[in-house]
Design a protein around this motif. Structure first.
Motif, short mmCIF file in Angstrom:
data_model
loop_
_atom_site.label_atom_id
_atom_site.label_comp_id
_atom_site.label_asym_id
_atom_site.label_seq_id
_atom_site.Cartn_x
_atom_site.Cartn_y
_atom_site.Cartn_z
N ALA A 1 0.81 -1.22 0.00
CA ALA A 1 0.00 0.00 0.00
C ALA A 1 0.85 1.27 0.00
CB ALA A 1 -0.94 -0.01 1.21
N SER A 2 1.98 1.24 0.69
CA SER A 2 2.80 2.44 0.81
C SER A 2 3.39 2.88 -0.53
CB SER A 2 3.92 2.23 1.83
OG SER A 2 4.73 1.13 1.48
N GLY B 1 -1.69 10.10 -2.51
CA GLY B 1 -1.33 11.31 -3.25
C GLY B 1 -2.45 11.82 -4.13
N LEU B 2 -3.34 10.93 -4.53
CA LEU B 2 -4.51 11.33 -5.31
C LEU B 2 -5.58 11.94 -4.41
CD1 LEU B 2 -6.37 11.31 -7.82
CD2 LEU B 2 -6.92 8.92 -7.25
N TRP B 3 -5.90 11.25 -3.33
CA TRP B 3 -7.06 11.62 -2.54
C TRP B 3 -6.82 12.79 -1.57
CZ3 TRP B 3 -12.03 10.78 -3.04
CH2 TRP B 3 -12.47 9.69 -3.78
N ASN B 4 -5.67 12.87 -0.94
CA ASN B 4 -5.50 13.88 0.11
C ASN B 4 -5.67 15.32 -0.37
OD1 ASN B 4 -5.23 12.42 2.55
ND2 ASN B 4 -3.18 11.78 1.94
N GLU C 1 -4.61 7.43 4.29
CA GLU C 1 -3.32 6.89 4.69
C GLU C 1 -3.09 5.49 4.11
OE1 GLU C 1 -2.94 7.09 9.01
OE2 GLU C 1 -4.56 8.57 9.02
N ALA C 2 -1.85 5.20 3.77
CA ALA C 2 -1.48 3.85 3.32
C ALA C 2 -1.15 2.98 4.53
CB ALA C 2 -0.26 3.93 2.40
N LEU D 1 -5.35 13.57 -10.89
CA LEU D 1 -4.80 12.36 -11.49
C LEU D 1 -3.97 12.69 -12.73
CD1 LEU D 1 -4.70 9.34 -11.05
CD2 LEU D 1 -6.71 9.10 -12.49
N LYS D 2 -4.43 13.63 -13.53
CA LYS D 2 -3.65 14.03 -14.70
C LYS D 2 -2.30 14.58 -14.28
CE LYS D 2 -7.45 15.09 -17.89
NZ LYS D 2 -8.14 16.19 -18.63
#
Length: 280
Positions: A17-18, A24-27, A40-41, A271-272
């Motif tokens: 997961a890490s 990095g996408l969601w936060n 969090e991962a 995401l782009k």
């Protein structure tokens, strides 16, 4: 989510997961939406005591958890409530905590359905037999004429074959080499393996020109264009890569998490940016 207003933490659970892109996408998106949530991962190896994972997800500060390899089938089994898609596939990539119970969803299925569309598939070759492959089978259950399944783990292939037949699909298992050969004439090739993660990996089907009507669905996303996607583009074929899948399954989470519709545009923009940074 009104029922869980005290929750602030979301997790990605998986053996690696890490190294995933999801935090990095969601936060940044969650921050722009004005929530107090933090994604969090959480690295959870295959042999990890999963009873402890379930207990952690039921604590009051947890909103939800995405689930990735190798725990998607565990997620389906540990849930208190399951969606119809999860019941059919036996796999879940999203557990939502509501009122001391876990509800299982599978947005991978939604993503495959969106990206592949509703066209008839004369022959699907499924390379890989884990939770991602299960999602693809359910998404394709009413449009695939024939399915060939292969995995380097014969037990996993056997389980996926049983699911395919339970879904009413005409399915067979094949050796890896035979499945690669059959892929050259397939209308849809699904790569549900890690093949392509490494820059020097070749196309998952090996070498050879594909059918002119082939669609390539590659779950892998990486800091490079995978060989499978590159080969598909060179032949002018329709395809969806792991970045496309990541966007589509994340978008499917928006109503499930009761986020505002504006989250979709924010996710696409973020995401782009991540893809551009990763592949530059």
């Amino acid at each position: 989510m009104d029922e869980n207003v005290d929750g602030t933490r979301l997790f990605l659970i998986g053996s690696e997961a890490s190294g995933a892109m999801s935090p990095g996408l969601w936060n940044p998106v969650l921050e722009q939406l004005g929530t107090q949530w933090r994604y969090e991962a959480w690295d959870v190896p295959a042999a990890f005591p999963m009873a402890g994972v379930r207990a952690r997800l039921l604590e009051s500060d947890v909103v939800a958890a995405n689930v990735t390899m190798p725990h998607k089938q565990w997620a389906a089994g540990t849930a208190d409530i399951t969606s119809e898609q999860v019941r059919l596939s036996g796999a879940s990539n999203l557990l939502i905590h509501i009122g001391g119970r876990l509800t299982a969803h599978n947005t991978d299925i939604t993503a495959v359905g969106e990206l592949v569309g509703r066209r008839h598939q004369r022959h699907v070759v499924m390379l890989g037999a884990g939770g991602a492959a299960r999602a693809a089978l359910v998404a394709l259950q009413n449009q695939a004429e024939r399915v060939t399944i292969s995995d380097r783990d014969p037990a996993a292939a056997s389980q996926l074959l049983a699911l395919a037949r339970a879904l009413g699909l005409s399915a067979e298992s094949a050796t890896w080499t035979d499945a690669q050969h059959q892929a050259l004439q397939a209308s849809l090739i699904v790569n549900a393996t890690p093949v392509g993660k490494k820059p020097d990996d070749g196309p998952v089907w090996g070498r050879g020109r594909l059918a002119d009507d082939a669609f390539i669905y590659d779950y892998v996303y990486a800091g490079h264009v995978t060989a499978s996607i590159r080969a598909a583009r060179e032949q002018g074929l329709a395809c969806a890569d792991g970045w496309d899948h990541l966007r589509a399954q994340a978008a499917a989470m928006i109503p499930l998490l009761s986020l505002t519709p504006g989250a979709d545009a924010l996710l696409k923009t973020r995401l782009k940016l991540l893809q551009s940074q990763s592949q530059s």
